[in-house]
Design an enzyme around this catalytic site. Structure first.
Site, short mmCIF file in Angstrom:
data_model
loop_
_atom_site.label_atom_id
_atom_site.label_comp_id
_atom_site.label_asym_id
_atom_site.label_seq_id
_atom_site.Cartn_x
_atom_site.Cartn_y
_atom_site.Cartn_z
N ASP A 314 0.85 -1.18 0.00
CA ASP A 314 0.00 0.00 0.00
C ASP A 314 0.89 1.23 0.00
OD1 ASP A 314 -2.25 1.62 0.12
OD2 ASP A 314 -2.60 1.31 2.26
N PHE A 489 -5.07 4.56 0.39
CA PHE A 489 -6.15 3.68 -0.09
C PHE A 489 -5.77 2.92 -1.36
CE2 PHE A 489 -8.52 7.68 1.39
CZ PHE A 489 -8.38 7.36 2.73
N HIS A 490 -4.55 2.39 -1.41
CA HIS A 490 -4.09 1.68 -2.61
C HIS A 490 -3.64 0.24 -2.30
CE1 HIS A 490 -2.83 5.80 -4.56
NE2 HIS A 490 -4.15 5.62 -4.52
N PRO A 491 -4.40 -0.57 -1.57
CA PRO A 491 -3.94 -1.93 -1.29
C PRO A 491 -3.92 -2.80 -2.55
CG PRO A 491 -6.21 -1.67 -0.57
CD PRO A 491 -5.73 -0.31 -0.98
#
Length: 554
Positions: A314, A489-491
């Protein structure tokens, strides 16, 4: 509780970014019977469609899964809110709307890691362009020069996925861009050419001031097709499997909880899992595919021992806040009822102004230090500040300069908490776990200070509010990063694709689950390494490519 059985050619699990595109592409052939399953509701909530409405969608159970991370050592024991879209359109209904592909080297590296040339930049570029509709190509030519030949070689027009320039600018952000240039970062008008180094305003997924989510883009045109069935409020309890006469495992479909009733559905050709980097590994683990010890701990029969849920990556953004003077910021503009009324009126009349804002307007990509071979930092610069997401704006004029490490070396995991599909999984990003990540964090905060010290920013008399100028050492800055940083918010990466001989890869290079037929995973979880930028549009590219592979398979 009754059980209803139904048969489809394809079942797509997850009506988010990848799922909406897949439902469109797979149902384009009238001979394919397609079922799209979405655990959330339809995207009729008004705040989904107003760009600033992300403030009311994140942390709202109407549109968000409401996940939280486990306490994270790298964040000095803090837990973070971990938003994931729970509505048609998925995260594209609640995200920052930034159109960002990443860097060409990301995809060339995927090709090396997977042994599949289809993942290199040139081939992925075709998939990005296949669904793109870029505003700059409206009318065919550049308004100033009449020539858009280079731009049209890199961008598409007429596809479903609308890309536009933002509908507002801020003097203080223009000055930040000038200061970044003074610090050695060139200006750019296109972050999506394969080399995103530079500073400029982000392109956004909007149409005429409205959010453009994947439900509008891909699902709306396909909804009337009689061969496409859409179920909302339909959460998958687990996948179902069968074995052939030789004992080989095949995914036969899914067991679905549809508004309280358990329904079994079967797929004649393929089941495609597109529930995202958190929910896809959860569903696989609940279904008996995952680390054997974890499944046995929760009383789940192990159908396949695989590293599902590992390799979580992330982008962690560090939010530096600077007080400013003598300029407009949203803190002051929206600081009273009259200001809020004027903002609302501008949006109502023009679809412009702060209500048309994405969460971040100005971006920059650069190196954290000269030894880096490529841009390894991304800036999101905002004309506002607050203590934490969801809280009120500060009562003083300020800007926020958020910076993230694009290529973190820390790895986390996603693991089921129980064998109950309703229980949220355990999310452990394991931020700042490596010395490399801690060094980049400290270097990035120093770089923010350097930019803010340049002449272009001095008319605003910037004053560092967070983290505070008293913190100077690498150790102090890395600890402060743990105190003030947040997820962007980039998993990705939790159901990794890779070569056949890569024991850490769950999927083959065509996104099929190793050792299981009839099952593919298509979403951000398949990324072997995170892209150098925002991850929504790369997820659409993955789905575009996968749709062609799925349709070609007999």
């Amino acid at each position: 509780m009754s059980v209803i059985e139904d048969d489809f050619d394809f079942i797509v699990i997850g009506g988010g970014s990848a799922g909406c595109l897949l439902a469109n592409r797979l149902s384009a052939d009238a001979g394919n019977r397609v079922l799209l399953l979405e655990a959330g509701k339809v995207d009729s909530y008004p705040w989904i469609h107003i760009p600033v409405g992300y403030l009311y969608c994140i942390g709202n159970p109407r549109t968000d899964w409401m996940y939280n991370t486990e306490a994270d050592k790298g964040l000095n024991g803090r837990t973070l809110r971990y938003p994931r879209g729970k509505t048609l359109g998925g995260c594209s209904s609640i995200n920052g709307m930034i159109y960002m592909r990443g860097q060409a080297r990301d995809y060339d590296n995927w090709a090396k890691l997977s042994g599949e040339d289809a993942w290199n930049w040139d081939n992925c570029l075709r998939d990005f362009m296949a669904h793109e509709d870029h505003q700059k190509l409206d009318g065919g030519g550049d308004p100033k020069t009449g020539d858009n030949s280079r731009f049209s070689d890199l961008h598409g027009h007429g596809g479903e996925w609308r890309v536009e320039k933002q509908r507002l600018r801020w003097d203080v952000l223009d000055s930040f861009a000038d200061a970044a240039t003074q610090a050695g970062i060139d200006k750019t008008d296109d972050f999506n050419s394969g080399d995103n180094a530079g500073v400029g305003y982000f392109d956004v997924n909007q149409r005429s001031g409205w959010r453009w989510n994947t439900s509008k883009a891909f699902l709306r045109p396909a909804k009337s097709r009689p061969n496409l069935t859409l179920w909302t409020e339909a959460q998958v309890e687990k996948l179902t499997f069968a074995r052939d006469e030789n004992g080989a495992l095949r995914c036969s479909g899914a067991q679905v909880n549809r508004k309280g009733q358990t329904v079994s559905v079967t797929a004649r050709r393929e089941t495609i899992l597109s529930a995202g980097a958190i929910n896809s590994p959860q569903i696989l683990q609940l279904s008996g595919i995952g680390p054997a010890a974890l499944l046995q701990e929760h009383g789940i029969e192990v159908l396949r021992d695989a590293p599902v849920g590992e390799n979580l990556q992330d982008h962690l953004q560090i939010r530096a806040v600077y007080k400013v003077k003598g300029t407009r910021t949203l803190n002051t503009l929206a600081g009273n009822m009259l200001g809020k009324a004027m903002i609302g009126a501008e949006y109502l009349l023009k679809r412009s102004g702060p209500m048309s804002m994405s969460p971040s307007q100005l971006g920059a990509f650069t190196r954290s230090d000269p030894s880096q071979t490529h841009a390894n930092l991304e800036y999101h610069v905002q004309p506002l500040s607050l203590e934490a997401f969801g809280e009120d704006l500060h009562d003083f004029p300020a800007i926020t300069v958020s910076v993230c490490n694009l290529n973190p070396t820390s790895r986390g995991h996603v693991r089921i908490r129980s064998n109950n599909f309703r229980d949220a999984p355990m999310i452990s990003p394991n931020y700042l776990a490596t010395e490399d990540d801690r060094k980049v964090a400290a270097d990035s905060l120093r770089q923010v200070r350097e930019i803010m010290s340049k002449p272009a920013m001095q008319p605003y008399q910037p004053e560092e509010y967070k983290p505070g100028p008293q913190y100077q050492s690498d150790e102090d800055l890395a600890k402060l990063a743990g105190d003030i940083a947040n997820t962007i918010f980039h998993p990705v990466g939790t159901v990794k694709m890779g070569r056949a001989d890569d024991d850490t890869a769950v999927l083959d290079p065509h996104l099929r689950l190793k050792g299981v037929s009839g099952l593919r995973v298509v979403d951000a979880s398949v990324m072997p390494e995170i892209t150098s930028g925002n991850t929504n549009s790369p997820t659409l590219m993955i789905a575009e490519k996968a749709a062609r592979w799925i349709l070609a398979s007999q």
